[in-house]
Design an enzyme around this catalytic site. Structure first.
Site, PDB file in Angstrom:
ATOM      1  N   LYS A 227      -7.854   7.812  18.949  1.00  0.00           N
ATOM      2  CA  LYS A 227      -6.680   7.164  19.541  1.00  0.00           C
ATOM      3  C   LYS A 227      -5.462   7.237  18.632  1.00  0.00           C
ATOM      4  O   LYS A 227      -5.573   7.485  17.435  1.00  0.00           O
ATOM      5  CB  LYS A 227      -7.023   5.725  19.924  1.00  0.00           C
ATOM      6  CG  LYS A 227      -7.889   5.714  21.195  1.00  0.00           C
ATOM      7  CD  LYS A 227      -8.094   4.363  21.803  1.00  0.00           C
ATOM      8  CE  LYS A 227      -8.929   4.534  23.090  1.00  0.00           C
ATOM      9  NZ  LYS A 227      -9.361   3.261  23.635  1.00  0.00           N
ATOM     10  N   ARG A 261     -17.667   3.544  21.590  1.00  0.00           N
ATOM     11  CA  ARG A 261     -17.415   4.626  22.543  1.00  0.00           C
ATOM     12  C   ARG A 261     -16.712   5.751  21.793  1.00  0.00           C
ATOM     13  O   ARG A 261     -15.612   5.547  21.274  1.00  0.00           O
ATOM     14  CB  ARG A 261     -16.541   4.104  23.688  1.00  0.00           C
ATOM     15  CG  ARG A 261     -16.211   5.132  24.764  1.00  0.00           C
ATOM     16  CD  ARG A 261     -15.404   4.485  25.883  1.00  0.00           C
ATOM     17  NE  ARG A 261     -15.045   5.447  26.904  1.00  0.00           N
ATOM     18  CZ  ARG A 261     -14.000   6.268  26.829  1.00  0.00           C
ATOM     19  NH1 ARG A 261     -13.203   6.250  25.786  1.00  0.00           N
ATOM     20  NH2 ARG A 261     -13.752   7.113  27.822  1.00  0.00           N
TER      21      ARG A 261
END
Ligand code: 8Y7
Length: 290
Positions: A227, A261
């Protein structure tokens, strides 16, 4: 917190004294996630990727047909099902629980009928009919916090107290979902890193993952893989964020996340194995390590 996670046909171990955190591997079936940019051979690519993740030690496979990048277009139910359903059918007997990343009740209903074990809803099951779609199954739910919508969420995220507000939101969603008769053994919660959050918000949430988890009393899933916050910290583009992602997963685990995740399954599994072998001082002292 429960020591097992009810995930459709599976019961997954959650007890930090017994096993490392679970690794959810990301399986994108969006056309832009394939090298040819289109539909050609997309099923073979997806199955090959899943096979590799299984060999690498994945615990849950998260299948996503809709890109949730800021500004990405919304798919029709029919198109989302065209992407996701063949993958669910093809992987149904792969031996690992299948999660589907969707916000749409119709998609939830269809994939559960096809054999999916978990629904990962970045919208926290707030769509009309989402709880009805999942209620009578034994599928797991990942209940995520998001401020605003994917299209607008990164425009100007604001909180007075991000940890308190995200925690309160998750409490409210968990209570509403429990009121529908869904057992807590089926739930996990997720602060939703990057979903309507600045880097400072993400770091504040990561720092306090343990407090959020303890307040909810449910397993916490952390998704930080590749991210942009990791890009800001390291100065690296998305394709060079593997080490940062593994570090972030490890920090989340250290602070109490029980599911991570990730894109890079093999590397994350190895890191978590080392972390688990050493043991956590507060919870695993004196326990036999495997
Ligand atoms: C998350 C997620 C994405 C996350 C959960 C990306 C679908 C963006 N991020 N689901 N999905 N948590 N539960 O970069 O953090 O992977 S999409």
């Amino acid at each position: 917190m429960n020591v097992t996670f009810q995930c459709g046909r599976y019961r997954l171990p959650l007890d930090p004294r017994q096993s490392r955190p679970l690794v959810m591997g990301i399986l994108n079936v969006t056309p832009d996630s394939f090298s040819d940019g289109g539909r050609f051979n997309y099923l073979e690519s997806a199955l090959g990727h899943a096979e590799q993740m299984i060999a690498d030690g994945v615990d849950i496979i998260d299948i996503g047909g809709e890109s949730t990048r800021p500004g990405a277009q919304v798919l029709s139910v029919a198109e989302e099902l065209r992407r996701v359903l063949p993958v669910v059918f093809a992987l149904r007997d792969c031996g690992k629980p299948l999660s589907v990343d969707t916000c749409k009740p119709e998609v939830m209903h269809e994939v559960l009928a096809a054999g999916a074990d978990m629904i990962n809803d970045i919208n926290g099951f707030r769509s009309d009919g989402a709880l009805r779609a999942i209620k009578d199954s034994d599928a797991a739910l990942c209940i995520m916090h998001m401020q605003n919508e994917p299209g607008t969420m990164q425009q100007n995220p604001h909180y007075d107290d991000v940890v308190a507000e995200v925690t309160a939101f998750l409490h409210q969603r968990v209570d509403a979902i429990a009121a529908e008769g869904i057992a807590p053994q089926r739930m996990c919660v997720d602060p939703g890193f990057g979903f309507g959050k600045t880097m400072e918000h993400n770091l504040a949430l990561l720092r306090r993952v343990g407090d959020i988890q303890q307040s909810l009393g449910l397993p916490l899933l952390a998704g930080l893989s590749r991210k942009s916050t990791l890009g800001v910290i390291t100065g690296r583009p998305v394709e060079q964020r593997m080490a940062a992602s593994v570090a972030a997963a490890l920090v989340a685990a250290e602070r109490g996340a029980r599911i991570v995740r990730v894109h890079d399954v093999a590397q994350t599994v190895d890191a978590l194995k080392v972390w688990f072998a050493v043991g956590q001082p507060a919870t695993v002292q004196g326990q036999q390590q495997k």
